[in-house]
Motif scaffolding. Sequence first.
Motif, PDB file in Angstrom:
ATOM      1  N   ARG A   1       1.617  13.165  15.000  1.00  0.00           N
ATOM      2  CA  ARG A   1       0.506  13.421  15.864  1.00  0.00           C
ATOM      3  C   ARG A   1       0.844  13.224  17.407  1.00  0.00           C
ATOM      4  N   GLN A   2       0.808  14.084  18.230  1.00  0.00           N
ATOM      5  CA  GLN A   2       1.034  14.096  19.633  1.00  0.00           C
ATOM      6  C   GLN A   2       2.310  13.422  19.947  1.00  0.00           C
ATOM      7  N   GLY A   3       3.184  13.864  18.998  1.00  0.00           N
ATOM      8  CA  GLY A   3       4.916  13.388  19.180  1.00  0.00           C
ATOM      9  C   GLY A   3       5.031  11.931  18.821  1.00  0.00           C
ATOM     10  N   VAL A   4       3.939  11.415  17.904  1.00  0.00           N
ATOM     11  CA  VAL A   4       4.413   9.891  17.305  1.00  0.00           C
ATOM     12  C   VAL A   4       4.039  10.015  15.965  1.00  0.00           C
ATOM     13  N   PHE A   5       4.663   9.203  15.056  1.00  0.00           N
ATOM     14  CA  PHE A   5       4.391   8.930  13.622  1.00  0.00           C
ATOM     15  C   PHE A   5       3.008   8.200  13.656  1.00  0.00           C
ATOM     16  N   VAL A   6       2.415   8.932  12.657  1.00  0.00           N
ATOM     17  CA  VAL A   6       0.961   8.082  12.261  1.00  0.00           C
ATOM     18  C   VAL A   6       1.168   7.762  10.721  1.00  0.00           C
ATOM     19  N   LEU A   7       1.076   6.423  10.487  1.00  0.00           N
ATOM     20  CA  LEU A   7       0.942   5.889   9.376  1.00  0.00           C
ATOM     21  C   LEU A   7      -0.338   5.726   8.672  1.00  0.00           C
ATOM     22  N   GLU A   8      -0.791   6.318   7.724  1.00  0.00           N
ATOM     23  CA  GLU A   8      -2.138   6.148   7.417  1.00  0.00           C
ATOM     24  C   GLU A   8      -2.144   5.271   5.851  1.00  0.00           C
ATOM     25  N   THR A   9      -2.404   4.108   5.889  1.00  0.00           N
ATOM     26  CA  THR A   9      -2.493   3.596   4.587  1.00  0.00           C
ATOM     27  C   THR A   9      -3.403   4.033   3.781  1.00  0.00           C
ATOM     28  N   MET A  10      -3.225   4.045   2.333  1.00  0.00           N
ATOM     29  CA  MET A  10      -4.016   4.723   1.256  1.00  0.00           C
ATOM     30  C   MET A  10      -4.413   3.753   0.175  1.00  0.00           C
TER      31      MET A  10
ATOM     32  N   SER B   1       0.779  -1.028   0.036  1.00  0.00           N
ATOM     33  CA  SER B   1      -0.032   0.053   0.035  1.00  0.00           C
ATOM     34  C   SER B   1       0.686   1.396  -0.072  1.00  0.00           C
ATOM     35  N   LEU B   2       0.350   2.219  -0.616  1.00  0.00           N
ATOM     36  CA  LEU B   2       0.883   3.481  -0.335  1.00  0.00           C
ATOM     37  C   LEU B   2       0.342   4.139   1.154  1.00  0.00           C
ATOM     38  N   ALA B   3       1.103   5.141   1.661  1.00  0.00           N
ATOM     39  CA  ALA B   3       0.934   5.450   2.899  1.00  0.00           C
ATOM     40  C   ALA B   3       1.374   6.983   3.087  1.00  0.00           C
ATOM     41  N   THR B   4       0.742   7.598   4.075  1.00  0.00           N
ATOM     42  CA  THR B   4       1.467   8.982   4.516  1.00  0.00           C
ATOM     43  C   THR B   4       1.891   8.823   5.801  1.00  0.00           C
ATOM     44  N   LEU B   5       2.824   9.590   6.120  1.00  0.00           N
ATOM     45  CA  LEU B   5       3.653   9.580   7.357  1.00  0.00           C
ATOM     46  C   LEU B   5       3.521  10.906   8.044  1.00  0.00           C
TER      47      LEU B   5
END
Length: 306
Positions: free
Chosen positions: A154-163, A147-151
């Motif tokens: 948020r609140q000091g932590v990396f959030v990876l959101e798959t796309m 998957s593609l994702a964005t990094l």
Amino acid sequence: MRSIWKGAISFGLVTIPVKLYSATEQRDVRFHQVHREDGGRIKYKRTCTVDGEEIPYSDIAKGYELPSGDMVILTDEDFAELPLTSSRRIDVLQFVEAAEVDPIYFAKSYYLEPDAQGAKPYVLLRDALENSGQVAIVKIAIRQRESLATLRVRQGVFVLETMLWPDEVRTPDFPFLDEDIEVRKQELSMATSLIESMEGEFDPSEYKDAYREALQAVIDAKVEGREVARPAEEAEEEPAADLLSALRASVEAAKKSRGDKDGKAGSGKDDAEKKPASRKTSSKSGQKKEPAQKKESTRSRTRKSA
């Protein structure tokens, strides 16, 4: 939380070992299929449609059905040979402005936690990304799906959101898009006023899942053996004569609702403002008496000197 994936962020020549965690969870009330008479759980057998035999998991494979009805059988070995280059890596491809990524592409969110050895490069990349105001476009493979994702941070932590991939997003194809619908200037102005009257800051804690709460209340009532009170049905509002009238009525209702809230908040402010005013008056009266006392002391000194 329990990690569901281990790998590393690949950023140029820098490798940051991380663990992946689900950032969200569904709070739906879950049910089982049961026998109405005695509550027994319903079970299904894995049977073959050809010979009718029950099939163990070890003999089950994945099949792709062709338009002709024929089946292409794929084994674990077939999947193992697929080129998942990012099977244990989160490859950073580029950095873009967050506004450039349409939210319709987002599928699921995950948290990334660094291993002990990767804490410093993790924080370095986090701070640099946060200062840039951008998001990273990455590629990752989870459960044999690339998957593609964005990094983002948020609140000091990396959030990876798959796309989703571009061909997974449908193009809207509705008849009204081809119609020449005329919107009057007055209607547009009134609709804009309605939007402005309902503006506010988004606070997710102000909203709740009313259906889930009502369903849980039904379950609790069943457990306690008491009657369930049904809420009264809401009265249906009569439709407005035309669109402009509906917009005007909506604006008035929104203003009235906001006015009631402001009135309640304002009454407290008025009381608070009145109290300091009384204190100021008393302090001023005290200040006026001081010069009189000074004059008396001056006169007494004059008399003594005389």
